[in-house]
Design a protein around this motif. Structure first.
Motif, PDB file in Angstrom:
ATOM      1  N   LEU A 164      -1.280  -5.564   5.110  1.00  0.00           N
ATOM      2  CA  LEU A 164      -0.138  -6.307   5.616  1.00  0.00           C
ATOM      3  C   LEU A 164       0.088  -7.661   4.929  1.00  0.00           C
ATOM      4  O   LEU A 164       1.239  -7.991   4.597  1.00  0.00           O
ATOM      5  CB  LEU A 164      -0.273  -6.487   7.133  1.00  0.00           C
ATOM      6  N   PRO A 165      -0.943  -8.479   4.693  1.00  0.00           N
ATOM      7  CA  PRO A 165      -0.687  -9.747   3.989  1.00  0.00           C
ATOM      8  C   PRO A 165      -0.049  -9.541   2.613  1.00  0.00           C
ATOM      9  O   PRO A 165       0.824 -10.326   2.209  1.00  0.00           O
ATOM     10  CB  PRO A 165      -2.084 -10.364   3.870  1.00  0.00           C
ATOM     11  N   TYR A 166      -0.470  -8.495   1.923  1.00  0.00           N
ATOM     12  CA  TYR A 166       0.114  -8.215   0.598  1.00  0.00           C
ATOM     13  C   TYR A 166       1.546  -7.706   0.743  1.00  0.00           C
ATOM     14  O   TYR A 166       2.434  -8.069  -0.045  1.00  0.00           O
ATOM     15  CB  TYR A 166      -0.739  -7.192  -0.149  1.00  0.00           C
ATOM     16  N   ALA A 167       1.793  -6.887   1.761  1.00  0.00           N
ATOM     17  CA  ALA A 167       3.140  -6.373   2.001  1.00  0.00           C
ATOM     18  C   ALA A 167       4.108  -7.520   2.299  1.00  0.00           C
ATOM     19  O   ALA A 167       5.259  -7.517   1.840  1.00  0.00           O
ATOM     20  CB  ALA A 167       3.121  -5.378   3.159  1.00  0.00           C
ATOM     21  N   GLN A 168       3.615  -8.498   3.057  1.00  0.00           N
ATOM     22  CA  GLN A 168       4.466  -9.633   3.409  1.00  0.00           C
ATOM     23  C   GLN A 168       4.653 -10.586   2.231  1.00  0.00           C
ATOM     24  O   GLN A 168       5.749 -11.127   2.032  1.00  0.00           O
ATOM     25  CB  GLN A 168       3.864 -10.356   4.623  1.00  0.00           C
ATOM     26  N   GLN A 169       3.599 -10.764   1.449  1.00  0.00           N
ATOM     27  CA  GLN A 169       3.717 -11.641   0.280  1.00  0.00           C
ATOM     28  C   GLN A 169       4.705 -11.066  -0.737  1.00  0.00           C
ATOM     29  O   GLN A 169       5.560 -11.778  -1.268  1.00  0.00           O
ATOM     30  CB  GLN A 169       2.347 -11.824  -0.382  1.00  0.00           C
ATOM     31  N   LEU A 170       4.599  -9.768  -1.000  1.00  0.00           N
ATOM     32  CA  LEU A 170       5.509  -9.130  -1.955  1.00  0.00           C
ATOM     33  C   LEU A 170       6.949  -9.149  -1.432  1.00  0.00           C
ATOM     34  O   LEU A 170       7.896  -9.299  -2.212  1.00  0.00           O
ATOM     35  CB  LEU A 170       5.057  -7.695  -2.239  1.00  0.00           C
ATOM     36  N   TYR A 171       7.105  -9.024  -0.131  1.00  0.00           N
ATOM     37  CA  TYR A 171       8.447  -9.128   0.448  1.00  0.00           C
ATOM     38  C   TYR A 171       9.028 -10.522   0.185  1.00  0.00           C
ATOM     39  O   TYR A 171      10.202 -10.654  -0.192  1.00  0.00           O
ATOM     40  CB  TYR A 171       8.395  -8.852   1.956  1.00  0.00           C
ATOM     41  N   VAL A 207       0.146  -6.532  -6.489  1.00  0.00           N
ATOM     42  CA  VAL A 207       0.574  -5.140  -6.347  1.00  0.00           C
ATOM     43  C   VAL A 207      -0.629  -4.203  -6.289  1.00  0.00           C
ATOM     44  O   VAL A 207      -0.687  -3.291  -5.461  1.00  0.00           O
ATOM     45  CB  VAL A 207       1.524  -4.748  -7.494  1.00  0.00           C
ATOM     46  N   ASN A 208      -1.594  -4.398  -7.181  1.00  0.00           N
ATOM     47  CA  ASN A 208      -2.768  -3.525  -7.202  1.00  0.00           C
ATOM     48  C   ASN A 208      -3.573  -3.624  -5.907  1.00  0.00           C
ATOM     49  O   ASN A 208      -4.066  -2.615  -5.394  1.00  0.00           O
ATOM     50  CB  ASN A 208      -3.640  -3.845  -8.407  1.00  0.00           C
ATOM     51  N   GLU A 209      -3.710  -4.845  -5.374  1.00  0.00           N
ATOM     52  CA  GLU A 209      -4.416  -5.013  -4.096  1.00  0.00           C
ATOM     53  C   GLU A 209      -3.640  -4.332  -2.968  1.00  0.00           C
ATOM     54  O   GLU A 209      -4.228  -3.683  -2.091  1.00  0.00           O
ATOM     55  CB  GLU A 209      -4.597  -6.502  -3.789  1.00  0.00           C
ATOM     56  N   PHE A 210      -2.330  -4.497  -2.983  1.00  0.00           N
ATOM     57  CA  PHE A 210      -1.474  -3.871  -1.970  1.00  0.00           C
ATOM     58  C   PHE A 210      -1.639  -2.358  -1.990  1.00  0.00           C
ATOM     59  O   PHE A 210      -1.838  -1.724  -0.948  1.00  0.00           O
ATOM     60  CB  PHE A 210      -0.028  -4.272  -2.251  1.00  0.00           C
ATOM     61  N   ARG A 211      -1.564  -1.760  -3.176  1.00  0.00           N
ATOM     62  CA  ARG A 211      -1.680  -0.302  -3.292  1.00  0.00           C
ATOM     63  C   ARG A 211      -3.050   0.176  -2.817  1.00  0.00           C
ATOM     64  O   ARG A 211      -3.175   1.177  -2.104  1.00  0.00           O
ATOM     65  CB  ARG A 211      -1.423   0.121  -4.732  1.00  0.00           C
ATOM     66  N   PHE A 212      -4.104  -0.555  -3.204  1.00  0.00           N
ATOM     67  CA  PHE A 212      -5.464  -0.165  -2.813  1.00  0.00           C
ATOM     68  C   PHE A 212      -5.618  -0.187  -1.296  1.00  0.00           C
ATOM     69  O   PHE A 212      -6.129   0.764  -0.685  1.00  0.00           O
ATOM     70  CB  PHE A 212      -6.480  -1.101  -3.466  1.00  0.00           C
ATOM     71  N   GLU A 213      -5.181  -1.280  -0.660  1.00  0.00           N
ATOM     72  CA  GLU A 213      -5.333  -1.411   0.795  1.00  0.00           C
ATOM     73  C   GLU A 213      -4.405  -0.447   1.531  1.00  0.00           C
ATOM     74  O   GLU A 213      -4.734   0.036   2.622  1.00  0.00           O
ATOM     75  CB  GLU A 213      -5.033  -2.847   1.231  1.00  0.00           C
ATOM     76  N   LEU A 214      -3.258  -0.143   0.936  1.00  0.00           N
ATOM     77  CA  LEU A 214      -2.271   0.706   1.591  1.00  0.00           C
ATOM     78  C   LEU A 214      -2.792   2.123   1.800  1.00  0.00           C
ATOM     79  O   LEU A 214      -2.410   2.794   2.765  1.00  0.00           O
ATOM     80  CB  LEU A 214      -0.997   0.738   0.739  1.00  0.00           C
ATOM     81  N   GLU A 215      -3.657   2.578   0.919  1.00  0.00           N
ATOM     82  CA  GLU A 215      -4.164   3.946   1.018  1.00  0.00           C
ATOM     83  C   GLU A 215      -5.337   4.064   1.993  1.00  0.00           C
ATOM     84  O   GLU A 215      -5.896   5.142   2.160  1.00  0.00           O
ATOM     85  CB  GLU A 215      -4.558   4.468  -0.363  1.00  0.00           C
ATOM     86  N   THR A 216      -5.728   2.945   2.603  1.00  0.00           N
ATOM     87  CA  THR A 216      -6.793   2.957   3.614  1.00  0.00           C
ATOM     88  C   THR A 216      -6.134   2.958   4.985  1.00  0.00           C
ATOM     89  O   THR A 216      -5.662   1.927   5.468  1.00  0.00           O
ATOM     90  CB  THR A 216      -7.713   1.730   3.460  1.00  0.00           C
ATOM     91  N   LYS A 217      -6.093   4.116   5.640  1.00  0.00           N
ATOM     92  CA  LYS A 217      -5.259   4.283   6.836  1.00  0.00           C
ATOM     93  C   LYS A 217      -5.834   3.652   8.099  1.00  0.00           C
ATOM     94  O   LYS A 217      -5.125   3.508   9.101  1.00  0.00           O
ATOM     95  CB  LYS A 217      -4.997   5.769   7.085  1.00  0.00           C
ATOM     96  N   ASP A 218      -7.095   3.272   8.093  1.00  0.00           N
ATOM     97  CA  ASP A 218      -7.721   2.784   9.320  1.00  0.00           C
ATOM     98  C   ASP A 218      -7.642   1.273   9.482  1.00  0.00           C
ATOM     99  O   ASP A 218      -8.185   0.719  10.444  1.00  0.00           O
ATOM    100  CB  ASP A 218      -9.193   3.216   9.361  1.00  0.00           C
TER     101      ASP A 218
END
Length: 774
Positions: free
Chosen positions: A500-507, A484-495
């Protein structure tokens, strides 16, 4: 593992505060006052706090005392109030004492030092820093060494809660260097604080060495009184806690030393408690001895001592003590595979926690733990056993009963946790009495997803119209937190698409196991009851490999099923809307240049029912006056908002200052008509820190705190133009009055997603609908 409770920590803080060197300060030779102050101190040392308050207040009112004597009376009253869990009263009393100390810098410095400790107990760390800085400022250069050491101790406490451990250690060591060898009590008090800071900083060998030094000091010459016994109990418990919280294996010599120190301290304390015939002391001493035996896996002895501790606590009517030993009894039964007995003990612990919530809601200067970390394990361990029972049951009706009991257990924890976060015993009290469990309502094409995070697995309760389904995910809380923490960190980087790998893993962990059921029931709206670290991420951005979750379902979150109004739609034909915002720069916050367009677009959608406060007109006074003069169904605030792990540092920005959550709550309460709450509170530029689930808890609970049925808020500050487009589309989607708020938000997010420049979820995912989703 089983860390010390905030209530116990408060008691320990109190015992040391009682020993501050006040009596050496007043130079007036007044025999009567001295006798009464001595009597007050005697009552305090005997644990007779109510008696002490009554006697001291009577003496203060009836006598004609000098300012110095008034200070001494007030200090003792403050001490007694703190012991009874009345930290706010203790602060008020100290503030009164301060008014008599204007001509006495030494006393003023010590009062500020005590105010620092009280506000740390209230977890108001910014104020604590202000008080200790004033204490240092007013401290005379020729102040007695005891006084200087006391102020330095408070400075160390402040550094500790700020997590500046090296500076805290330096302050404690300087304080110790000022004291003589025979100043046992103050020196031991500072040593214990130093030990806890070493432990927080993972310097466990140093912690053990200084704890042994404290024990040697105490064992040399302590009188047979309440203070001595509690001091010894604190050392015995602290020795256990160092071992329990160690993240690395301790050397065998250190372990043996800690066990020996704990045993000797607690046995000596037990002997003192028996001489004093004090049941509270007996309960603590026998209980922690039982915990020591539990740690050593000597379960028969642990069981006997724990039962003795429960009996002593019950005779004292001390629920804040009794819950700990019921919990301990449950752990012992659990490891002995006596599950029904374990469940019974855990349930008693939870009931005692409900009764003792106020006692446990006051923090301690070195307790950086949240409510969830300190007493949450009681609830989760009980829920764990209940979920195991449900999974093992072959009877459908019985299985549903076990699942409901598990959910109700976590609901009790969520309610206590959010009350503790806001430090508000009255939070939502009237509203909560009117609420019903959401699963008693019709959930047509709607499902409630209720995750329970356990040390060895994740359980998801999927609440449908007529049943609860149980899903067991073989991932533990630690693994989830990292992802979750990795997902949140990467999610706030818009470029980048690194999220995505974290979004898919959590899904795959949280949604995929439910897919078949969600499709069979034709679910269109998912309501999440996020727990722990899951509060820090937007579930809308989870990805199944083809599309985001927000594209498949309308989404909303609720802080708890018992913390949410029964859902109903807004009557837009009658809705009065207050539109407020700040487009101009208010340092250090940047300008939100599109706020003016955001507010104007919404006004045009609802021209006859909108009131606007923009920029210079959006002040605390104008906002207050407007809410006082008119009743609103919708309150929209387009301005910077910061949600902090400390609710006192959580605020919304106006043109002339910060609007705290307490102020917002008070103002919205004024605007309520016929006990009708605000239907929707929108805050379109909020932010929480990555990984800060306490700040996210505040965001999740904002609707309840403000007295609103629902809230639209953001987890982080979004691009100003994107915010304007999404928020205005949200209101536009609701304009016909046919779509739910959750559907309106989904459509607004999908609208943004279709635009190439806003496809990244950083622009649309952080918008959360909290509370009533219809």
């Amino acid at each position: 593992m089983h860390t010390v409770t905030q209530a116990w920590q408060r008691w320990f803080w109190l015992i040391w505060l009682m020993l501050l060197p006040w009596y050496s300060l007043a130079q007036v030779d007044d025999t009567t006052a001295k006798q009464q102050l001595l009597a007050g101190k005697t009552f305090l040392q005997a644990g007779k706090f109510e008696t002490a308050i009554q006697m001291l207040q009577s003496s203060l009112i009836q006598g004609e005392w000098s300012e110095l004597r008034k200070i001494e009376f007030l200090i003792q009253i403050a001490i007694a109030n703190q012991a009874l869990g009345r930290a706010e009263e203790a602060e008020k009393t100290l503030q009164t004492a301060l008014t008599f100390a204007q001509e006495y810098p030494e006393q003023r410095a010590l009062i500020y030092s005590s105010l620092c400790d009280v506000t740390i107990a209230l977890r108001q760390y910014t104020r604590a820093r202000e008080f200790v800085d004033k204490s240092l400022r007013d401290l005379p250069e020729n102040a007695p060494l005891q006084v200087r050491a006391t102020v330095l101790n408070s400075l160390g406490n402040t550094f500790t809660v700020e997590a500046y451990y090296a500076q805290a250690i330096e302050s404690y060591q300087e304080a110790l260097s000022l004291l003589k060898q025979d100043e046992v009590l103050l020196k031991t008090r500072i040593l214990v604080n130093l030990v806890q800071t070493y432990a927080k900083n993972s310097q466990l060998v140093e912690a053990e060495a200084h704890l042994s030094q404290a024990y040697q000091l105490l064992s040399q010459s302590l009188p047979t009184n309440y203070s001595s016994a509690f001091a010894l109990i604190s050392l015995g418990e602290l020795a256990q806690r160092i071992e329990q919280n160690a993240e690395i294996p301790l050397p065998e010599t250190v372990l043996k030393s800690l066990h020996h120190l704990s045993y000797e301290s607690l046995k000596t304390a037990l002997a003192l408690a028996e001489k004093l015939e004090d049941n509270r002391l007996l309960s603590y001493a026998t209980g922690y001895l039982g915990q020591l035996y539990e740690m050593e896996k000597r379960y028969p002895e642990a069981l006997t001592l724990t039962r003795q501790a429960i009996f002593a606590a019950q005779s004292q009517l001390a629920q804040e003590v009794a819950y700990r030993w019921d919990w301990q009894l449950g752990r012992i039964f659990r490891v002995q595979k006596q599950i029904d007995k374990a469940i019974n003990s855990y349930e008693h612990a939870v009931e005692n926690l409900k009764s003792a919530h106020h006692e446990l809601s006051v923090g301690y200067r070195n307790a950086l733990q949240s409510f969830r970390d300190s007493v949450g394990p009681v609830y989760f361990e009980l829920a764990d056993l209940l979920l195991q029972k449900a999974n093992q049951s072959n009877n459908a009706e019985e299985k549903q009963q076990w699942l409901r009991k598990a959910r109700e257990t976590i609901e009790s924890m969520k309610t206590a946790e959010i009350l503790d976060y806001f430090q508000d015993e009255c939070l939502g009290k009237d509203e909560l009495n009117k609420k019903t469990m959401l699963d008693s309502l019709s959930l047509v094409k709607t499902a409630i997803l209720y995750p329970i995070l356990l040390p060895d697995r994740i359980e998801i309760l999927l609440m449908l119209e007529k049943e609860i389904q149980q899903f067991i995910i073989s991932k533990n809380e630690k693994m989830l937190k990292s992802e979750v923490n990795e997902f949140r960190f990467e999610l706030e980087t818009k470029d980048t698409s690194d999220f995505l790998p974290y979004a898919q893993q959590l899904y795959q962990w949280l949604i995929a196991p439910l897919n078949e059921t969600l499709q069979r029931y034709e679910i269109e709206t998912l309501i999440f009851v996020p727990d722990g670290v899951l509060r820090t991420i937007p579930l809308a951005a989870l990805h199944d490999g083809q599309q985001f979750l927000a594209e498949k379902y309308a989404l909303a979150i609720v802080p708890g099923l018992e913390l949410t109004y029964p859902p109903r739609a807004i009557s837009w034909d009658k809705a009065q809307i207050l539109l407020s915002g700040l487009s101009k720069e208010v340092k250090p916050f940047s300008a939100l240049v599109n706020v003016e367009q955001e507010v104007e677009t919404i006004r045009k959608l609802y021209p006859e029912t909108s009131t606007v406060l923009l920029n210079e007109k959006f002040t605390l006074k104008s906002f207050s006056d407007t809410l006082t003069q008119q009743t609103f169904s919708v309150v929209h605030i387009a301005s910077h908002g910061v949600f902090n792990s400390d609710p006192h540092e959580t605020f919304l920005l106006t043109f002339q200052g910060k609007l705290s959550m307490n102020q917002l709550e008070d103002l919205i309460q004024i605007s309520r008509s016929d006990n009708n709450s605000i239907d929707l509170l929108t805050m379109s530029a909020c932010e929480t820190a990555v990984g800060d689930d306490q700040a996210a808890l505040g965001l999740a609970g904002i609707a309840l705190k403000a007295g609103a049925k629902s809230a639209l808020a953001t987890l982080w500050v979004v691009d100003d133009q994107a915010t304007m487009e999404l928020v205005t589309e949200f209101y536009r989607q609701m304009q016909p009055g046919k779509l739910s708020k959750a559907k309106a938000l989904q459509n607004a997010q999908k609208m943004l997603l279709k635009q190439y420049r806003y496809q990244h979820p950083v622009f649309w995912a952080p918008f959360l609908l909290v509370g009533n989703w219809l």
